[in-house]
Motif scaffolding. Structure first.
Motif, PDB file in Angstrom:
ATOM      1  N   GLY A 185       0.837  -1.203   0.000  1.00  0.00           N
ATOM      2  CA  GLY A 185       0.000   0.000   0.000  1.00  0.00           C
ATOM      3  C   GLY A 185       0.864   1.242   0.000  1.00  0.00           C
ATOM      4  N   LEU A 186       1.883   1.234   0.816  1.00  0.00           N
ATOM      5  CA  LEU A 186       2.711   2.431   0.964  1.00  0.00           C
ATOM      6  C   LEU A 186       3.652   2.625  -0.222  1.00  0.00           C
ATOM      7  CD1 LEU A 186       3.492   2.182   4.781  1.00  0.00           C
ATOM      8  CD2 LEU A 186       1.606   3.329   3.613  1.00  0.00           C
ATOM      9  N   TYR A 187       4.089   1.522  -0.857  1.00  0.00           N
ATOM     10  CA  TYR A 187       5.072   1.636  -1.940  1.00  0.00           C
ATOM     11  C   TYR A 187       4.523   1.213  -3.301  1.00  0.00           C
ATOM     12  CZ  TYR A 187       8.439   2.341   1.797  1.00  0.00           C
ATOM     13  OH  TYR A 187       9.122   2.850   2.867  1.00  0.00           O
ATOM     14  N   GLY A 188       3.390   0.504  -3.282  1.00  0.00           N
ATOM     15  CA  GLY A 188       2.830  -0.005  -4.541  1.00  0.00           C
ATOM     16  C   GLY A 188       2.538   1.118  -5.516  1.00  0.00           C
ATOM     17  N   GLY A 189       2.932   0.930  -6.757  1.00  0.00           N
ATOM     18  CA  GLY A 189       2.714   1.955  -7.774  1.00  0.00           C
ATOM     19  C   GLY A 189       3.950   2.792  -8.027  1.00  0.00           C
ATOM     20  N   ALA A 190       4.832   2.876  -7.011  1.00  0.00           N
ATOM     21  CA  ALA A 190       6.013   3.743  -7.131  1.00  0.00           C
ATOM     22  C   ALA A 190       7.312   2.954  -7.196  1.00  0.00           C
ATOM     23  CB  ALA A 190       6.065   4.714  -5.954  1.00  0.00           C
ATOM     24  N   VAL A 191       7.278   1.719  -6.679  1.00  0.00           N
ATOM     25  CA  VAL A 191       8.487   0.890  -6.650  1.00  0.00           C
ATOM     26  C   VAL A 191       8.215  -0.360  -7.486  1.00  0.00           C
ATOM     27  CG1 VAL A 191      10.020  -0.465  -5.161  1.00  0.00           C
ATOM     28  CG2 VAL A 191       9.148   1.742  -4.364  1.00  0.00           C
ATOM     29  N   ALA A 192       9.177  -0.721  -8.332  1.00  0.00           N
ATOM     30  CA  ALA A 192       9.004  -1.884  -9.193  1.00  0.00           C
ATOM     31  C   ALA A 192       8.776  -3.131  -8.350  1.00  0.00           C
ATOM     32  CB  ALA A 192      10.229  -2.064 -10.083  1.00  0.00           C
ATOM     33  N   ASN A 193       7.734  -3.878  -8.672  1.00  0.00           N
ATOM     34  CA  ASN A 193       7.421  -5.131  -7.992  1.00  0.00           C
ATOM     35  C   ASN A 193       8.120  -6.260  -8.764  1.00  0.00           C
ATOM     36  OD1 ASN A 193       6.111  -7.636  -7.466  1.00  0.00           O
ATOM     37  ND2 ASN A 193       4.329  -6.548  -6.665  1.00  0.00           N
ATOM     38  N   PRO A 194       9.074  -6.953  -8.138  1.00  0.00           N
ATOM     39  CA  PRO A 194       9.841  -7.983  -8.855  1.00  0.00           C
ATOM     40  C   PRO A 194       8.980  -9.075  -9.493  1.00  0.00           C
ATOM     41  CG  PRO A 194      10.865  -7.510  -6.749  1.00  0.00           C
ATOM     42  CD  PRO A 194       9.542  -6.785  -6.757  1.00  0.00           C
TER      43      PRO A 194
END
Lengths: 462, 462
Positions: free
Chosen positions: B220-229
């Protein structure tokens, strides 16, 4: 008001030890194996509520994990604050990445926390933040400083989608009647920059299963001729976002609230260093939807993340298998106006429609919740703002968070009151991750700040 | 020659019980936990070789699992047959899909096997097929029917890429000198349609690791901004094949042998029902490279299959994590002329090149081997063909298989002799899958047929 800071200093060690005792119980709501630990935790919370001054505290059964309810009613004509929190925690996996066992709390100093931080699953999310409210109540009752009524609703299913809390609220509207709902289950910008969360993203969480042949096959004998469910699942997941990282599910963006230039400009003024952000996460570059900043991508824009994927042989060494099945857990963070049930339906329809004939697909909706935005001109927000001013010496910044507390929008709908999100956690607390921790300073600062909210909220409600 | 059929009938129960004893030992070469079981199995094979008439049998150490060597030299001027097989088996996962425990063999009747089939890991691949040769030797020695010399090389690392067999062969060329290499580690078309495998695909097996942030994050806090491996790995895997299911790795097809119309026509004449195939596998449709038939896709064309994938939270329930890492095991089946080391290099270079800056990627080559084609005009093939004619009453069909025995091309290169693949397994034997089995009829038919090969090979070599 008497000095909450002094009381906190005098009782610091006890406050820490009590929290540590609570953190030792592995209250993992997702895993049925921990059912007894869930009950033990609920019992401990109930006892602490009574010890802190509640007149009444009880364990309320639900079809799932119980809710702990507590109250201290001093005068029916005074306002009532309802504190919401949760005693359940996320599963601690992957265990091997923890530097100390997740349910054996230790206090360690860090660069950000020279006063030490408590390392344990749930330290911040949410046992630590929930317990600040219990200790704030203790301060107010022991020092005759409770200016209004208080109720506690501490649930055990937040980390699994608050499945039965809606049911509980519907059946206990009178018991839960209140004038404001106070929650500490979010964070603030930094120890120097207090902030109040004014927006949360919604959530739709699904599990997908792709089935190919009726049994695992030898990839040499069948490879190339029979659809491999992992290859297909990868293709299907890949197709859910386009080259600009826009989500390609038809209708997905239809109700997305588009912020105006003015609002985006204001957001951009909040202190944020892209370089610092990358450095802390150890990444060369951020990654997300074209046309939006990192802060926007993580707060006002919806997302689609695969939270787990598995299929085939995942043990040591090599196995040349063409597996019968592949699975993924996928969650979408939603912004206000997107309805999680509608998005779940759109996902399901789209995902099923893109599967080739060579496989079959099952989409199981898991849980979800609506997004939420609090206006900043209401009494609750203003009282919280003044409380932070008292203890931080600074006006807090209103901030939209990317996280979700799926049940929050239901609170407003059912209980007709505003929700105030006074979070004291930090971005670096590693909630939901290995080595979750909560700064000792933050914990104590929370206990010190919360009583001021009660004071101002009561005064401003007159 | 004396009647091998009669001998097999008379000794049937003992032949089955001896194999069952061998199948009880979990000789899983991929998992270091089974190291002792590997040694126990090697010892059992050695003892059985001696019991069957070998003059000498020994356990030969290698840097990995040992090779069992045995021989019976009757006359240095006579031809020598080298039997190759393996005593190691694939890991039995997923265990919960087995109807009976993989190392507690049971005989059950099936539609295809009214005479019963032995269910156990390794029943067909390759303990059962390897042991046919031991019992065929027993028949020949007990009945004075061994017409030539015989050597056995039974290894313990076939399922993990025969890592040390090359080393063993290089260091024992004289000991292993032979005129033909005989292997039963493949299948035949059906019980009614004997076939001899004339081609095998090569293999390149790699493991990939995609790393994003330095720890698991809250989605929630990082989703959308940090690449999800996981999202990135899915996109990378998806991009490895195009819309026609051609593999998109540059240079991948450069050396692929393209069969002429004539050869493809001949292949198409082998009995094959697409409908039957789909029905047996429980699939609505086959799936593969555009422009090729199912039989071609599974034999003369290269493939890319994900054999395993994992990342994030894969337990019960939901966890909203944006994981630090995602992994996959990927194998490519290769056709003659494709060099597995070159393909592994091309894969690695390409996979690393397509990773976005937001993640880092590691490609670990696992193992591999070259493809192989046997000409059908050599003495070995002709002797095998006549052996099948004796016991099946039919000329076997030459057939290219999609599977790999990575070490086979090395045999030819180092030992300068042809390899004859007399397989008695069936497509439905579920090798590498749960509920692997081997028909009692097939097992006994193999023991009955093999001695005829020795007879004809010796006669035709004069």
């Amino acid at each position: 008001m008497k000095d909450s800071k002094k009381y906190v200093e005098e009782n610091k060690d006890r406050f820490l030890n009590e929290l540590i005792d609570l953190l030792k119980i592995p209250s993992i709501s997702a895993d049925p194996a921990y059912k007894n630990d869930m009950l033990t935790t609920a019992e401990a919370v109930k006892e602490q509520l009574l010890a802190a001054g509640c007149d009444k505290a009880e364990i309320c059964e639900t079809p799932g994990h119980p809710v702990v309810y507590g109250e201290k009613i001093i005068d029916k004509d005074l306002p009532t604050v309802l504190v919401y929190g949760h005693y359940d925690v996320q599963p601690p996996d992957p265990l091997d990445l923890w530097n100390s066992p997740p349910f054996e709390p230790v206090i360690k100093e860090t660069e950000i926390h020279p006063e030490g931080a408590i390392y344990a699953r749930g330290a911040c999310d949410d046992k630590g933040q929930m317990y600040m409210h219990v200790k704030a109540l203790e301060f107010m009752t022991k020092n005759d400083e409770l200016p209004c009524n208080v109720k506690f609703m501490i649930e055990g299913e937040e980390e699994v989608g608050s499945e039965h809390l809606g049911w509980f609220i519907e059946n206990n509207k009178e018991k839960l009647a209140n004038d404001v709902i106070l929650i500490s289950d979010t964070g603030m910008i930094s120890k120097d920059t207090p902030s109040i969360t004014t927006g949360l993203r919604g959530l739709s969480y699904v599990e997908v299963e792709v089935t190919g042949p009726n049994r695992d096959l030898h990839s040499g004998l069948y490879g190339g001729a029979v659809a491999n469910p992992i290859n297909i699942l990868s293709k299907m997941i890949a197709s859910l976002t386009d080259g600009n990282n826009h989500i390609s599910i038809p209708g997905f963006y239809d109700k997305v609230e588009e912020l105006g230039e003015e609002e985006r400009k204001k957001m951009a003024e909040a202190p944020f260093s892209e370089e610092e952000y990358r450095k802390k996460l150890g990444i060369k570059d951020t990654y997300g939807e074209a046309g939006f900043t990192t802060t926007e991508r993580a707060s006002i824009r919806p997302t689609l993340d695969v939270n787990g994927i598995w299929g085939g042989y995942i043990g040591e060494g090599a196995k040349t298998v063409l597996p019968a099945k592949a699975f993924a857990k996928i969650s979408m963070r939603l912004v206000p106006n997107q309805d999680w049930k509608e998005i779940t339906r759109l996902f399901k329809e789209h995902f099923e429609s893109i599967a080739p004939d060579a496989v079959s697909v099952e989409v199981k909706p898991h849980h979800g919740g609506q997004g939420y935005v609090t206006p900043i001109d209401n009494v609750g927000y203003q009282a919280a703002s003044k409380a932070y001013e008292e203890t931080f010496g600074k006006t807090p910044i209103p901030q939209r968070s990317g996280g979700s507390i799926p049940i929050v929008s239901l609170f407003e709908k059912e209980l007709k009151s505003k929700i105030i999100l006074m979070g004291f956690g930090l971005d670096t607390d590693a909630i939901h991750s290995p080595n979750e921790h909560f700064g000792v300073w933050n914990y104590l600062k929370g206990i010190e700040t919360i009583p001021w909210f009660y004071k101002y909220f009561t005064e401003m409600s007159k």
